[in-house]
Enzyme design. Structure first.
Site, PDB file in Angstrom:
ATOM      1  CG  ASP A   1       3.177 -14.054   4.006  1.00  0.00           C
ATOM      2  OD1 ASP A   1       2.633 -13.083   3.462  1.00  0.00           O
ATOM      3  OD2 ASP A   1       4.181 -13.932   4.745  1.00  0.00           O
TER       4      ASP A   1
ATOM      5  CB  ALA B   1      -0.824   5.390 -11.704  1.00  0.00           C
TER       6      ALA B   1
ATOM      7  CB  ALA C   1       4.076  10.107  -9.113  1.00  0.00           C
TER       8      ALA C   1
ATOM      9  CB  CYS D   1       1.691   2.644  -1.994  1.00  0.00           C
ATOM     10  SG  CYS D   1       1.587   0.883  -1.612  1.00  0.00           S
TER      11      CYS D   1
ATOM     12  CE  LYS E   1       5.742   0.409  -1.254  1.00  0.00           C
ATOM     13  NZ  LYS E   1       5.704   0.256  -2.707  1.00  0.00           N
TER      14      LYS E   1
HETATM   15  P1  NAD Z   1       2.171  -6.393   2.901  1.00  0.00           P
HETATM   16  O1  NAD Z   1       3.361  -6.003   3.690  1.00  0.00           O
HETATM   17  O2  NAD Z   1       0.812  -6.260   3.468  1.00  0.00           O
HETATM   18  O3  NAD Z   1       2.313  -7.931   2.438  1.00  0.00           O
HETATM   19  C1  NAD Z   1       3.482  -8.474   1.904  1.00  0.00           C
HETATM   20  C2  NAD Z   1       3.633  -9.910   2.426  1.00  0.00           C
HETATM   21  O4  NAD Z   1       4.720 -10.536   1.739  1.00  0.00           O
HETATM   22  C3  NAD Z   1       3.958 -10.022   3.913  1.00  0.00           C
HETATM   23  O5  NAD Z   1       2.943 -10.764   4.564  1.00  0.00           O
HETATM   24  C4  NAD Z   1       5.314 -10.735   3.964  1.00  0.00           C
HETATM   25  O6  NAD Z   1       5.439 -11.624   5.052  1.00  0.00           O
HETATM   26  C5  NAD Z   1       5.298 -11.471   2.642  1.00  0.00           C
HETATM   27  N1  NAD Z   1       6.646 -11.871   2.166  1.00  0.00           N
HETATM   28  C6  NAD Z   1       7.741 -11.097   2.035  1.00  0.00           C
HETATM   29  N2  NAD Z   1       8.747 -11.816   1.514  1.00  0.00           N
HETATM   30  C7  NAD Z   1       8.282 -13.061   1.319  1.00  0.00           C
HETATM   31  C8  NAD Z   1       8.844 -14.247   0.784  1.00  0.00           C
HETATM   32  N3  NAD Z   1      10.101 -14.284   0.336  1.00  0.00           N
HETATM   33  N4  NAD Z   1       8.078 -15.354   0.727  1.00  0.00           N
HETATM   34  C9  NAD Z   1       6.793 -15.337   1.166  1.00  0.00           C
HETATM   35  N5  NAD Z   1       6.206 -14.244   1.663  1.00  0.00           N
HETATM   36  C10 NAD Z   1       6.934 -13.110   1.736  1.00  0.00           C
HETATM   37  O7  NAD Z   1       2.291  -5.573   1.535  1.00  0.00           O
HETATM   38  P2  NAD Z   1       1.085  -5.102   0.574  1.00  0.00           P
HETATM   39  O8  NAD Z   1       0.435  -3.882   1.106  1.00  0.00           O
HETATM   40  O9  NAD Z   1       0.247  -6.305   0.235  1.00  0.00           O
HETATM   41  O10 NAD Z   1       1.907  -4.654  -0.724  1.00  0.00           O
HETATM   42  C11 NAD Z   1       2.583  -5.604  -1.536  1.00  0.00           C
HETATM   43  C12 NAD Z   1       3.077  -4.899  -2.797  1.00  0.00           C
HETATM   44  O11 NAD Z   1       1.956  -4.396  -3.533  1.00  0.00           O
HETATM   45  C13 NAD Z   1       3.973  -3.679  -2.542  1.00  0.00           C
HETATM   46  O12 NAD Z   1       4.941  -3.624  -3.557  1.00  0.00           O
HETATM   47  C14 NAD Z   1       3.026  -2.499  -2.679  1.00  0.00           C
HETATM   48  O13 NAD Z   1       3.705  -1.337  -3.099  1.00  0.00           O
HETATM   49  C15 NAD Z   1       2.092  -2.983  -3.757  1.00  0.00           C
HETATM   50  N6  NAD Z   1       0.728  -2.401  -3.713  1.00  0.00           N
HETATM   51  C16 NAD Z   1       0.100  -2.245  -2.502  1.00  0.00           C
HETATM   52  C17 NAD Z   1      -1.214  -1.745  -2.478  1.00  0.00           C
HETATM   53  C18 NAD Z   1      -1.943  -1.553  -1.180  1.00  0.00           C
HETATM   54  O14 NAD Z   1      -3.034  -1.001  -1.231  1.00  0.00           O
HETATM   55  N7  NAD Z   1      -1.435  -1.958  -0.049  1.00  0.00           N
HETATM   56  C19 NAD Z   1      -1.861  -1.445  -3.680  1.00  0.00           C
HETATM   57  C20 NAD Z   1      -1.192  -1.646  -4.890  1.00  0.00           C
HETATM   58  C21 NAD Z   1       0.118  -2.136  -4.890  1.00  0.00           C
HETATM   59  C1  UGA Z   2      -3.364   4.265  -3.520  1.00  0.00           C
HETATM   60  C2  UGA Z   2      -3.926   4.394  -4.934  1.00  0.00           C
HETATM   61  O1  UGA Z   2      -5.172   5.088  -4.892  1.00  0.00           O
HETATM   62  C3  UGA Z   2      -4.116   3.026  -5.572  1.00  0.00           C
HETATM   63  O2  UGA Z   2      -4.533   3.162  -6.926  1.00  0.00           O
HETATM   64  C4  UGA Z   2      -2.786   2.265  -5.523  1.00  0.00           C
HETATM   65  O3  UGA Z   2      -2.944   0.973  -6.057  1.00  0.00           O
HETATM   66  C5  UGA Z   2      -2.324   2.173  -4.088  1.00  0.00           C
HETATM   67  O4  UGA Z   2      -2.166   3.516  -3.553  1.00  0.00           O
HETATM   68  C6  UGA Z   2      -0.972   1.538  -3.958  1.00  0.00           C
HETATM   69  O5  UGA Z   2      -0.208   1.483  -4.883  1.00  0.00           O
HETATM   70  O6  UGA Z   2      -0.736   1.154  -2.829  1.00  0.00           O
HETATM   71  P1  UGA Z   2      -4.396   3.727  -1.130  1.00  0.00           P
HETATM   72  O7  UGA Z   2      -3.100   4.260  -0.632  1.00  0.00           O
HETATM   73  O8  UGA Z   2      -4.878   2.429  -0.633  1.00  0.00           O
HETATM   74  O9  UGA Z   2      -4.347   3.602  -2.731  1.00  0.00           O
HETATM   75  O10 UGA Z   2      -5.563   4.779  -0.827  1.00  0.00           O
HETATM   76  P2  UGA Z   2      -5.978   6.179  -1.472  1.00  0.00           P
HETATM   77  O11 UGA Z   2      -7.439   6.201  -1.589  1.00  0.00           O
HETATM   78  O12 UGA Z   2      -5.212   6.490  -2.687  1.00  0.00           O
HETATM   79  O13 UGA Z   2      -5.585   7.189  -0.316  1.00  0.00           O
HETATM   80  C7  UGA Z   2      -4.225   7.479  -0.024  1.00  0.00           C
HETATM   81  C8  UGA Z   2      -4.168   8.636   0.954  1.00  0.00           C
HETATM   82  O14 UGA Z   2      -4.575   9.843   0.324  1.00  0.00           O
HETATM   83  C9  UGA Z   2      -5.097   8.471   2.164  1.00  0.00           C
HETATM   84  O15 UGA Z   2      -4.445   8.927   3.322  1.00  0.00           O
HETATM   85  C10 UGA Z   2      -6.298   9.353   1.826  1.00  0.00           C
HETATM   86  O16 UGA Z   2      -6.964   9.833   2.952  1.00  0.00           O
HETATM   87  C11 UGA Z   2      -5.600  10.475   1.062  1.00  0.00           C
HETATM   88  N1  UGA Z   2      -6.511  11.169   0.125  1.00  0.00           N
HETATM   89  C12 UGA Z   2      -7.053  10.515  -0.918  1.00  0.00           C
HETATM   90  C13 UGA Z   2      -6.773  12.528   0.332  1.00  0.00           C
HETATM   91  O17 UGA Z   2      -6.255  13.148   1.290  1.00  0.00           O
HETATM   92  N2  UGA Z   2      -7.599  13.168  -0.553  1.00  0.00           N
HETATM   93  C14 UGA Z   2      -8.157  12.539  -1.624  1.00  0.00           C
HETATM   94  O18 UGA Z   2      -8.895  13.204  -2.389  1.00  0.00           O
HETATM   95  C15 UGA Z   2      -7.875  11.181  -1.801  1.00  0.00           C
END
Ligand code: NAD
Ligand code: UGA
Length: 473
Positions: free
Chosen positions: A37, A228, A230, A281, A284
């Site tokens: 990172d 998924a 959505a 997520c 966005k």
């Molecule tokens: P995050 O913001 O927690 O982490 C992203 C990291 O990438 C940051 O620490 C940033 O400094 C680093 N970064 C950015 N540009 C960089 C570069 N050029 N080189 C090195 N490091 C760099 O984000 P996140 O929550 O881990 O999500 C990452 C991706 O995964 C997003 O596209 C998100 O939509 C997807 N996603 C997130 C979740 C979740 O639960 N948070 C679940 C599934 C998918």
């Molecule tokens: C969600 C999806 O569940 C993951 O599969 C996906 O990978 C992730 O987004 C992503 O792409 O970032 P997350 O946002 O971490 O995961 O958590 P969720 O459990 O989905 O909850 C999302 C929001 O919905 C929370 O604010 C939660 O409180 C709310 N929620 C969830 C409800 O209000 N009711 C429910 O029945 C479930």
């Protein structure tokens, strides 16, 4: 077991990169896994000896880090060096909504993905498999491929490099990330090269049953991730819309959710009404889906998905209005206790948490807030409120009006109301009789997560309002 892949690098040490790579390292001891990172502070926290200081709180994560860190799992800011020694590179960087320019407010900002691709193009050696882990718009693999392949053209007589791009979106949810990664409902791998797909399948086969590993073309894989999320968000907006109707009619949303969910075609998951979905997520990704639909001229489809977001904001506004109305139409100079600030239980993540908007709106209405969350740091709560309130051009003195407490017991003194905004387990076991003694009467409890039982309040003199049911006085 493939012997081609020896070293994996993950760009992005966030909520996805950190936990995902910890699980791969734990399950694949034969691999060297490096998470890089640009954010030095974040990498330092991943390397902190005190495991409570890890930048991400997830049940089970500390244990994996303890077992693998500095054995076959490394956290580093040495991006170039790590890329050059890796056979497979995951891109796990953030893909936020664009804030300005073309598509602002809807399209994904791919600047971090693009800069990752450019760095890979520059420093990779030999043949490298590049895996999209970030959630991105459909067709992004084409952009990554173009950047990677054009890098070869600059090489004169240097070692030849080549790339294959795969899509493998992550489906983990925060709060259950480690369990989701260890026991995934499915692993999705999209690509056009059977050999590259097979290399990634071989890694997952170390712990995931083969029948759960789905392979598709690249575009299906990319679009499945947006779809998924959505669909999941749509269920929450659906149940939240019905929660309002329950409050008007005497139906109970928790009973309706059970009755509806027992139809196996509908299913019981994701039917919990609440203060609207938060997290980094859902919003966005739907905005991104809406943008893509519009780009292809599918305005009806775009409007359909946009409605999921509109119901979500409506639910949050609706809750604030109910609270103000119940407190005689004004919260000015009233003390309100807030239980929970993270967007869901078992995470320290506050991104898009419904608590941000609800608390900010109450502050703007003149309330004074005492907030308690078991995992969110005080500075994060302050920053979120400050940023949100400044978008509304309001000047609220947060130092004077927001108090952060280290126990839920400390926020009841003189409070006119207490709101439950996150469903932390400890809030389900609160002794309300003790809390009631300290509150100013008439006092209200607003259960915005539908976790309390009216029966537990029979002996108390508190007024209760439950989401999807209404009040009991
Ligand atoms: P995050 O913001 O927690 O982490 C992203 C990291 O990438 C940051 O620490 C940033 O400094 C680093 N970064 C950015 N540009 C960089 C570069 N050029 N080189 C090195 N490091 C760099 O984000 P996140 O929550 O881990 O999500 C990452 C991706 O995964 C997003 O596209 C998100 O939509 C997807 N996603 C997130 C979740 C979740 O639960 N948070 C679940 C599934 C998918
Ligand atoms: C969600 C999806 O569940 C993951 O599969 C996906 O990978 C992730 O987004 C992503 O792409 O970032 P997350 O946002 O971490 O995961 O958590 P969720 O459990 O989905 O909850 C999302 C929001 O919905 C929370 O604010 C939660 O409180 C709310 N929620 C969830 C409800 O209000 N009711 C429910 O029945 C479930």
């Amino acid at each position: 077991m493939s012997d081609k892949i020896k070293t994996i690098c993950c760009i992005g040490a966030g909520y996805v990169g950190g936990p995902t790579m910890a699980v791969i390292a734990y399950k694949c001891k034969h691999l060297k896994v490096i998470v890089v990172d640009l954010n030095k502070k974040r990498i330092d926290s991943w390397n902190d000896k005190d495991l409570t200081k890890l930048p991400v709180y997830e049940p089970g994560l500390e244990d994996l880090i303890k077992k693998c860190r500095n054995k076959n799992l490394f956290f580093s800011t040495e991006v170039a060096q790590s890329i050059s020694e890796s056979d497979m590179i995951f891109i796990s960087v953030n893909t936020p909504t664009k804030e300005s320019g073309l598509g602002a407010g809807e399209a994904s900002d791919l600047k971090y993905v693009e800069s990752s691709a450019r760095t890979i193009a520059e420093f990779a050696t030999g043949h490298t498999i590049v895996v999209e882990k970030s959630t991105i718009p459909v067709k992004t693999a084409e952009v990554i491929e173009t950047i990677l392949n054009s890098s070869q053209k600059n090489i004169e007589n240097k070692e030849k490099k080549s790339f294959t791009v795969l899509s493998s979106p992550e489906f983990l949810a925060e709060g259950t990330a480690i369990n989701d990664l260890l026991n995934p409902s499915r692993v999705l791998i999209g690509g056009e090269s059977p050999n590259a797909i097979n290399e990634l399948v071989e890694i997952y086969k170390n712990w995931v049953e083969e029948r759960k590993i789905i392979t598709t073309n690249t575009w299906s894989s990319e679009l499945s991730k947006l779809t998924a999320n959505a669909f999941l968000a749509q269920r929450i907006s659906s149940i939240n819309s019905i929660s309002a109707l329950c409050e008007k009619t005497g139906a109970d949303i928790s009973e309706v959710a059970v009755a509806v969910g027992m139809d196996y075609r509908i299913g019981q998951h994701f039917l919990k009404s609440g203060p609207g979905f938060g997290g980094s997520c859902f919003k966005k990704d739907i905005l991104n889906l809406v943008y893509i639909c519009k780009l292809y001229g599918l305005d009806e489809v775009a409007n359909y998905w946009n409605q999921v977001l509109r119901i979500n904001s409506w639910q949050q506004n609706r809750l604030t209005n109910i609270i103000v109305k119940k407190l005689f139409g004004t919260v000015s100079n009233k003390k309100i206790g807030i239980l929970g600030f993270s967007f869901k239980a078992n995470t320290n993540d506050t991104r898009e948490s419904p608590a941000i908007k609800i608390c900010s709106d109450l502050l703007i209405e003149g309330a004074s807030l005492s907030i308690y969350d078991p995992k969110v740091q005080a500075k994060d709560i302050h920053k979120n409120l400050k940023d949100f309130i400044s978008t509304k051009n309001d000047l609220i003195d947060l130092e004077k009006n927001v108090f952060l407490t280290s126990s839920y017991k400390d926020l009841s003194e003189g409070a006119d109301a207490i709101l439950i905004l996150t469903e932390w387990e400890e809030f389900k076991r609160i002794e309300w009789i003790d809390i009631s003694k300290k509150m100013r009467k008439p006092a209200w409890i607003f259960d915005c997560r539908d976790i309390l039982n009216f029966n537990d309040f029979e002996e108390s003199d508190l007024n209760i309002w439950k989401l999807g049911l209404g009040s009991k006085i």
